[in-house]
Write a protein that holds these residues in place. Structure first.
Motif, PDB file in Angstrom:
ATOM      1  N   PRO A   1       0.269  -1.203  -0.081  1.00 56.67           N
ATOM      2  CA  PRO A   1      -0.139  -0.329   0.092  1.00 56.67           C
ATOM      3  C   PRO A   1       0.768   1.050  -0.478  1.00 56.67           C
ATOM      4  CG  PRO A   1      -0.269  -1.438   2.476  1.00 56.67           C
ATOM      5  CD  PRO A   1       0.782  -2.106   1.381  1.00 56.67           C
ATOM      6  N   ALA A   2      -0.041   2.586  -0.622  1.00 55.41           N
ATOM      7  CA  ALA A   2       1.626   3.339  -0.402  1.00 55.41           C
ATOM      8  C   ALA A   2       1.098   4.027   0.635  1.00 55.41           C
ATOM      9  CB  ALA A   2       0.172   4.641  -1.073  1.00 55.41           C
ATOM     10  N   PRO A   3       3.088   4.596   0.856  1.00 53.87           N
ATOM     11  CA  PRO A   3       2.870   4.961   2.498  1.00 53.87           C
ATOM     12  C   PRO A   3       2.388   6.258   2.748  1.00 53.87           C
ATOM     13  CG  PRO A   3       4.955   5.379   0.423  1.00 53.87           C
ATOM     14  CD  PRO A   3       3.581   4.724   0.358  1.00 53.87           C
ATOM     15  N   GLU A   4       2.247   6.814   4.523  1.00 55.30           N
ATOM     16  CA  GLU A   4       1.913   7.579   4.872  1.00 55.30           C
ATOM     17  C   GLU A   4       2.403   8.970   4.471  1.00 55.30           C
ATOM     18  OE1 GLU A   4       0.070   6.671   8.525  1.00 55.30           O
ATOM     19  OE2 GLU A   4      -1.307   5.118   7.453  1.00 55.30           O
ATOM     20  N   GLY A   5       3.669   8.634   4.532  1.00 54.33           N
ATOM     21  CA  GLY A   5       4.785   9.627   5.210  1.00 54.33           C
ATOM     22  C   GLY A   5       5.648   9.722   3.314  1.00 54.33           C
ATOM     23  N   PRO A   6       6.428  10.337   3.665  1.00 54.16           N
ATOM     24  CA  PRO A   6       7.261  10.818   3.036  1.00 54.16           C
ATOM     25  C   PRO A   6       8.434   9.462   3.161  1.00 54.16           C
ATOM     26  CG  PRO A   6       8.309  12.238   4.417  1.00 54.16           C
ATOM     27  CD  PRO A   6       7.122  11.653   4.298  1.00 54.16           C
ATOM     28  N   VAL A   7       9.066   8.693   1.335  1.00 53.47           N
ATOM     29  CA  VAL A   7       9.366   7.243   1.717  1.00 53.47           C
ATOM     30  C   VAL A   7      11.195   7.462   2.117  1.00 53.47           C
ATOM     31  CG1 VAL A   7       9.870   5.853   0.092  1.00 53.47           C
ATOM     32  CG2 VAL A   7       7.747   6.311   0.548  1.00 53.47           C
ATOM     33  N   SER A   8      11.602   6.810   2.806  1.00 52.52           N
ATOM     34  CA  SER A   8      13.184   7.225   2.669  1.00 52.52           C
ATOM     35  C   SER A   8      13.949   5.779   2.719  1.00 52.52           C
ATOM     36  CB  SER A   8      13.680   7.576   3.875  1.00 52.52           C
ATOM     37  OG  SER A   8      13.611   6.741   4.747  1.00 52.52           O
ATOM     38  N   GLY A   9      12.960   4.758   2.284  1.00 53.96           N
ATOM     39  CA  GLY A   9      14.046   3.598   1.671  1.00 53.96           C
ATOM     40  C   GLY A   9      13.121   2.408   1.480  1.00 53.96           C
ATOM     41  N   VAL A  10      13.398   0.951   1.127  1.00 57.11           N
ATOM     42  CA  VAL A  10      12.824   0.415   0.800  1.00 57.11           C
ATOM     43  C   VAL A  10      11.475   0.217   1.529  1.00 57.11           C
ATOM     44  CG1 VAL A  10      12.725  -1.831   0.259  1.00 57.11           C
ATOM     45  CG2 VAL A  10      14.958  -1.042   0.290  1.00 57.11           C
ATOM     46  N   ARG A  11      10.521  -0.845   0.784  1.00 58.07           N
ATOM     47  CA  ARG A  11       9.567  -0.764   1.436  1.00 58.07           C
ATOM     48  C   ARG A  11       9.256  -2.592   2.302  1.00 58.07           C
ATOM     49  NH1 ARG A  11       4.724   0.935  -0.378  1.00 58.07           N
ATOM     50  NH2 ARG A  11       3.718   1.230   0.903  1.00 58.07           N
ATOM     51  N   LEU A  12       8.746  -2.427   3.148  1.00 59.46           N
ATOM     52  CA  LEU A  12       8.787  -3.809   3.852  1.00 59.46           C
ATOM     53  C   LEU A  12       7.617  -4.423   4.553  1.00 59.46           C
ATOM     54  CD1 LEU A  12      12.717  -4.592   4.196  1.00 59.46           C
ATOM     55  CD2 LEU A  12      11.147  -5.654   2.368  1.00 59.46           C
ATOM     56  N   PRO A  13       6.550  -5.041   4.332  1.00 62.37           N
ATOM     57  CA  PRO A  13       6.252  -5.800   4.911  1.00 62.37           C
ATOM     58  C   PRO A  13       6.313  -6.058   6.574  1.00 62.37           C
ATOM     59  CG  PRO A  13       6.049  -7.365   3.978  1.00 62.37           C
ATOM     60  CD  PRO A  13       6.741  -6.474   3.268  1.00 62.37           C
ATOM     61  N   ASN A  14       5.764  -6.270   7.800  1.00 61.95           N
ATOM     62  CA  ASN A  14       6.766  -5.713   9.208  1.00 61.95           C
ATOM     63  C   ASN A  14       6.482  -7.038   9.080  1.00 61.95           C
ATOM     64  OD1 ASN A  14       7.374  -5.920  11.547  1.00 61.95           O
ATOM     65  ND2 ASN A  14       6.108  -3.621  12.657  1.00 61.95           N
ATOM     66  N   PRO A  15       6.948  -7.769   9.574  1.00 60.36           N
ATOM     67  CA  PRO A  15       7.065  -9.867   9.969  1.00 60.36           C
ATOM     68  C   PRO A  15       6.644  -9.474  11.482  1.00 60.36           C
ATOM     69  CG  PRO A  15       9.137  -9.029  10.525  1.00 60.36           C
ATOM     70  CD  PRO A  15       8.586  -7.543   9.489  1.00 60.36           C
ATOM     71  N   PHE A  16       6.509  -8.787  12.471  1.00 63.94           N
ATOM     72  CA  PHE A  16       6.543  -8.857  13.347  1.00 63.94           C
ATOM     73  C   PHE A  16       5.053  -8.220  13.861  1.00 63.94           C
ATOM     74  CE2 PHE A  16      10.942  -7.621  15.048  1.00 63.94           C
ATOM     75  CZ  PHE A  16      11.938  -8.860  14.665  1.00 63.94           C
ATOM     76  N   LEU A  17       4.502  -8.149  13.021  1.00 68.58           N
ATOM     77  CA  LEU A  17       3.045  -7.770  12.899  1.00 68.58           C
ATOM     78  C   LEU A  17       2.323  -8.514  12.536  1.00 68.58           C
ATOM     79  CD1 LEU A  17       2.938  -3.802  12.793  1.00 68.58           C
ATOM     80  CD2 LEU A  17       3.254  -5.190  14.839  1.00 68.58           C
ATOM     81  N   PRO A  18       0.811  -9.191  12.387  1.00 68.75           N
ATOM     82  CA  PRO A  18       0.047  -9.695  11.363  1.00 68.75           C
ATOM     83  C   PRO A  18      -0.902  -9.166  10.582  1.00 68.75           C
ATOM     84  CG  PRO A  18      -1.559  -9.279  13.627  1.00 68.75           C
ATOM     85  CD  PRO A  18      -0.153  -8.684  13.590  1.00 68.75           C
ATOM     86  N   HIS A  19      -0.616  -9.973   9.285  1.00 67.58           N
ATOM     87  CA  HIS A  19      -0.989  -8.887   7.909  1.00 67.58           C
ATOM     88  C   HIS A  19      -2.747  -9.850   7.636  1.00 67.58           C
ATOM     89  CE1 HIS A  19       1.735 -11.795   6.064  1.00 67.58           C
ATOM     90  NE2 HIS A  19       0.663 -11.635   5.312  1.00 67.58           N
ATOM     91  N   ARG A  20      -3.800  -8.449   7.077  1.00 68.09           N
ATOM     92  CA  ARG A  20      -4.540  -9.231   6.140  1.00 68.09           C
ATOM     93  C   ARG A  20      -4.038  -9.433   4.738  1.00 68.09           C
ATOM     94  NH1 ARG A  20      -9.169  -6.175   4.710  1.00 68.09           N
ATOM     95  NH2 ARG A  20     -11.253  -6.895   4.446  1.00 68.09           N
ATOM     96  N   ASN A  21      -4.691 -10.321   4.313  1.00 65.89           N
ATOM     97  CA  ASN A  21      -4.589 -10.178   2.853  1.00 65.89           C
ATOM     98  C   ASN A  21      -5.492  -9.850   1.608  1.00 65.89           C
ATOM     99  OD1 ASN A  21      -4.449 -11.875   0.322  1.00 65.89           O
ATOM    100  ND2 ASN A  21      -3.936 -13.534   1.092  1.00 65.89           N
ATOM    101  N   PRO A  22      -5.171  -9.063   1.180  1.00 64.61           N
ATOM    102  CA  PRO A  22      -6.213  -8.095   0.743  1.00 64.61           C
ATOM    103  C   PRO A  22      -7.278  -8.492  -0.677  1.00 64.61           C
ATOM    104  CG  PRO A  22      -4.092  -7.926  -0.128  1.00 64.61           C
ATOM    105  CD  PRO A  22      -3.863  -8.661   1.265  1.00 64.61           C
ATOM    106  N   GLN A  23      -6.856  -9.891  -1.185  1.00 64.05           N
ATOM    107  CA  GLN A  23      -7.682 -10.884  -1.933  1.00 64.05           C
ATOM    108  C   GLN A  23      -8.485 -11.413  -1.282  1.00 64.05           C
ATOM    109  OE1 GLN A  23      -4.597 -13.098  -3.796  1.00 64.05           O
ATOM    110  NE2 GLN A  23      -3.978 -11.628  -5.278  1.00 64.05           N
ATOM    111  N   THR A  24      -8.284 -12.474  -0.396  1.00 61.43           N
ATOM    112  CA  THR A  24      -9.030 -13.274   0.840  1.00 61.43           C
ATOM    113  C   THR A  24      -9.735 -12.323   2.104  1.00 61.43           C
ATOM    114  OG1 THR A  24      -7.199 -14.056   2.424  1.00 61.43           O
ATOM    115  CG2 THR A  24      -7.751 -15.545   0.148  1.00 61.43           C
ATOM    116  N   GLY A  25      -9.184 -11.251   2.453  1.00 57.95           N
ATOM    117  CA  GLY A  25      -9.779 -10.438   3.505  1.00 57.95           C
ATOM    118  C   GLY A  25      -9.840 -11.251   4.925  1.00 57.95           C
ATOM    119  N   ARG A  26      -7.985 -12.558   5.366  1.00 53.25           N
ATOM    120  CA  ARG A  26      -8.342 -12.887   6.220  1.00 53.25           C
ATOM    121  C   ARG A  26      -6.407 -12.304   7.270  1.00 53.25           C
ATOM    122  NH1 ARG A  26      -9.626 -19.631   4.915  1.00 53.25           N
ATOM    123  NH2 ARG A  26     -11.865 -18.910   5.079  1.00 53.25           N
TER     124      ARG A  26
END
Length: 197
Positions: free
Chosen positions: A29-54
């Motif tokens: 997803p698009a960042p909320e603030g300015p991007v200063s580097g590589v964008r990675l999903p945070n592996p320490f947090l649960p995440h929602r699959n946008p296709q299945t919603g799970r």
């Protein structure tokens, strides 16, 4: 040296995982603030699959997160890890500031390769849990509770009243008991054998 290897492995694993994540779930997803580097999903947090919603659990368990944080503290590289339940971003910044002061900013040398020490914008916001107020805060009445809790005050006042007047009650009972007791010297009363019908 083991701490350095653990951090290197973590960073490489996240870079490899980024390609498969984009292939499976589409672009991040698009960042909320300015991007200063590589964008990675945070592996320490649960995440929602946008296709299945799970929701999927975090990639790293709390135990493994704690181990990574311990290794990062040992090598003075806390800023390389994402924020999570074991270490929030403000706490990490404060702790790394204290570690820098203890080691000395001029002496701090990144033990990781330059290729692995890139800056990362972690996707996913960690919000520490706020403490829940008391269950009875702001309530006029307590919940139903146990029966002994509901009748406790009434029983206590009744017991107090009984104990307060106990001497009078004992004297009254003894006096009445003496009157009711049959006298052994008197002749027993004869009962009439006449039936009432």
């Amino acid at each position: 040296m083991a701490a350095v290897q653990a951090l290197k492995k973590f960073r490489l694993h996240q870079l490899k995982g980024l390609e498969s994540h984009i292939a499976r779930n589409g672009p991040l997803p698009a960042p909320e603030g300015p991007v200063s580097g590589v964008r990675l999903p945070n592996p320490f947090l649960p995440h929602r699959n946008p296709q299945t919603g799970r929701w999927a659990p975090p990639k790293y368990s709390l135990r493994r997160q704690a181990e990574l944080i311990k290794n990062a503290k040992a090598t003075n590289n806390l800023e390389l890890l994402p924020p999570g339940p074991k270490l929030s971003a403000p706490a990490a910044a404060a702790l790394s500031g204290r570690l820098d002061a203890s080691v000395g900013a001029s002496q701090k040398i990144s033990v990781l390769d330059e290729s692995l020490a890139f800056s990362v914008d972690w996707v996913g916001k960690f919000e520490p849990k706020t403490r829940v107020p008391s269950l009875y805060a702001g309530r006029k009445r307590m919940f139903k509770g146990h029966k002994w809790e509901r009748v406790r005050d009434r029983k206590k006042s009744h017991r107090y009243m009984l104990l307060r007047d106990m001497d009078k009650r004992v004297a009254k009972y003894k006096k009445m008991h003496r009157k009711k007791r049959p006298d052994p010297l008197k002749t027993p009363k004869k009962w009439s054998t006449k039936l009432p019908f």
